[in-house]
Design a protein around this motif. Structure first.
Motif, PDB file in Angstrom:
ATOM      1  N   MET A   1      46.707  36.934  25.719  1.00  0.00           N
ATOM      2  CA  MET A   1      46.480  35.953  26.789  1.00  0.00           C
ATOM      3  C   MET A   1      46.080  34.612  26.177  1.00  0.00           C
ATOM      4  O   MET A   1      45.237  34.552  25.288  1.00  0.00           O
ATOM      5  N   GLU A   5      44.681  30.299  30.110  1.00  0.00           N
ATOM      6  CA  GLU A   5      44.939  31.291  31.155  1.00  0.00           C
ATOM      7  C   GLU A   5      43.694  32.166  31.345  1.00  0.00           C
ATOM      8  O   GLU A   5      43.285  32.465  32.472  1.00  0.00           O
ATOM      9  N   ASN A   8      41.017  30.197  33.171  1.00  0.00           N
ATOM     10  CA  ASN A   8      41.327  29.924  34.587  1.00  0.00           C
ATOM     11  C   ASN A   8      41.406  31.176  35.458  1.00  0.00           C
ATOM     12  O   ASN A   8      41.290  31.074  36.679  1.00  0.00           O
ATOM     13  N   THR A   9      41.616  32.329  34.864  1.00  0.00           N
ATOM     14  CA  THR A   9      41.776  33.543  35.686  1.00  0.00           C
ATOM     15  C   THR A   9      40.574  34.493  35.593  1.00  0.00           C
ATOM     16  O   THR A   9      40.520  35.475  36.324  1.00  0.00           O
ATOM     17  N   ARG A  10      39.609  34.209  34.692  1.00  0.00           N
ATOM     18  CA  ARG A  10      38.411  35.067  34.622  1.00  0.00           C
ATOM     19  C   ARG A  10      37.609  34.958  35.912  1.00  0.00           C
ATOM     20  O   ARG A  10      37.465  33.897  36.476  1.00  0.00           O
ATOM     21  N   ARG A  11      37.106  36.101  36.373  1.00  0.00           N
ATOM     22  CA  ARG A  11      36.250  36.114  37.561  1.00  0.00           C
ATOM     23  C   ARG A  11      35.065  37.020  37.288  1.00  0.00           C
ATOM     24  O   ARG A  11      35.141  37.928  36.463  1.00  0.00           O
ATOM     25  N   HIS A 124      37.951  39.827  29.582  1.00  0.00           N
ATOM     26  CA  HIS A 124      39.036  39.570  30.542  1.00  0.00           C
ATOM     27  C   HIS A 124      40.402  39.727  29.869  1.00  0.00           C
ATOM     28  O   HIS A 124      41.302  40.384  30.406  1.00  0.00           O
ATOM     29  N   GLU A 165      40.430  43.303  42.200  1.00  0.00           N
ATOM     30  CA  GLU A 165      41.273  42.277  41.597  1.00  0.00           C
ATOM     31  C   GLU A 165      40.979  40.972  42.318  1.00  0.00           C
ATOM     32  O   GLU A 165      41.163  40.864  43.527  1.00  0.00           O
ATOM     33  N   LYS A 166      40.464  40.018  41.575  1.00  0.00           N
ATOM     34  CA  LYS A 166      40.096  38.746  42.198  1.00  0.00           C
ATOM     35  C   LYS A 166      41.013  37.661  41.685  1.00  0.00           C
ATOM     36  O   LYS A 166      40.985  37.341  40.497  1.00  0.00           O
ATOM     37  N   LYS A 167      41.799  37.112  42.580  1.00  0.00           N
ATOM     38  CA  LYS A 167      42.721  36.039  42.156  1.00  0.00           C
ATOM     39  C   LYS A 167      41.983  34.699  42.126  1.00  0.00           C
ATOM     40  O   LYS A 167      42.184  33.892  41.243  1.00  0.00           O
ATOM     41  N   THR A 168      41.120  34.488  43.119  1.00  0.00           N
ATOM     42  CA  THR A 168      40.406  33.209  43.165  1.00  0.00           C
ATOM     43  C   THR A 168      38.903  33.472  43.223  1.00  0.00           C
ATOM     44  O   THR A 168      38.456  34.520  43.666  1.00  0.00           O
TER      45      THR A 168
END
Ligand code: FMN
Length: 185
Positions: A1, A5, A8-11, A124, A165-168
């Motif tokens: 990854m 990316e 920006n995509t880690r939650r 992540h 799964e968290k997109k935002t």
């Protein structure tokens, strides 16, 4: 990854599958923390890796600090269950004597912030999830894990395979609110 990316995509992940973390993935995450920059390269961080379910349950109990949460209008720490449910909890500690102080700023917190962001991003990228838990009873966590009094406990990081799964995530302030050009204004 790619790094961007991952950033920006880690939650923050607070729900975990009942699935162990492979030792090599755990090592990858700890290695990422180890590679962080630090004040004078003093590497003041220390990590306690907790996998024992009874100890994780104790840490979970200690992540609810009633007086703190009442002041903020919370009835619980949103990550409390995660600490007991995740197969691994990484307890991130610092030895302040092995970092710098400048103008009243204590850089062990910066050192730990950078190392633990590396930890979270590596988790992540490895398909794992975690969350920075900064609210806990530090003295009791020290007692539970035999951590010496001169060491600060900075964060608890439940780690495991995400159940959610968290997109935002929660929104961030726009750049024009947080960046000034040439002078503060
Ligand atoms: C220093 C620090 C302390 C935090 N402490 C807690 C905590 O005690 N409990 C919790 O559920 N989340 C905690 N968080 C997670 C934040 O609430 C979360 O990072 C933020 O809402 C942004 O969401 P995101 O991580 O999904 O982007 C903490 C985060 C940081 C950086």
């Amino acid at each position: 990854m790619e790094v961007l990316e991952a950033i920006n995509t880690r939650r923050s992940i607070r729900k975990f599958l009942d699935q162990p973390v492979e030792p090599e993935k755990l090592r990858t995450v700890l290695e990422a923390a180890r590679m962080a920059p630090s004040w004078s390269n003093l590497q003041c961080w220390r990590f306690v890796v907790v996998q024992d379910p009874a100890t994780r349950a104790t840490l979970s109990d200690l992540s609810f600090v009633e007086s703190f949460f009442a002041a903020y209008g919370f009835s619980k720490n949103p990550a409390q269950k995660a600490i007991a449910a995740a197969p691994v909890v990484i307890v991130a500690c610092a030895d302040p004597a092995r970092s710098g102080t400048m103008g009243g700023q204590h850089y062990y917190l910066a050192d730990l912030g950078i190392a633990t962001q590396n930890l979270m991003l590596a988790a992540h990228a490895a398909g794992l999830g975690t969350v920075f838990v900064g609210v806990f009873d530090e003295e009791k966590v020290r007692d539970a894990l035999g951590i010496p009094a001169n060491i600060r406990v900075v964060g608890l990081f439940p780690l495991g395979y995400p159940l959610e799964e968290k997109k935002t995530g929660p929104p961030r302030k726009p750049l024009d609110e947080i960046v000034f050009h040439e002078k503060w204004k």
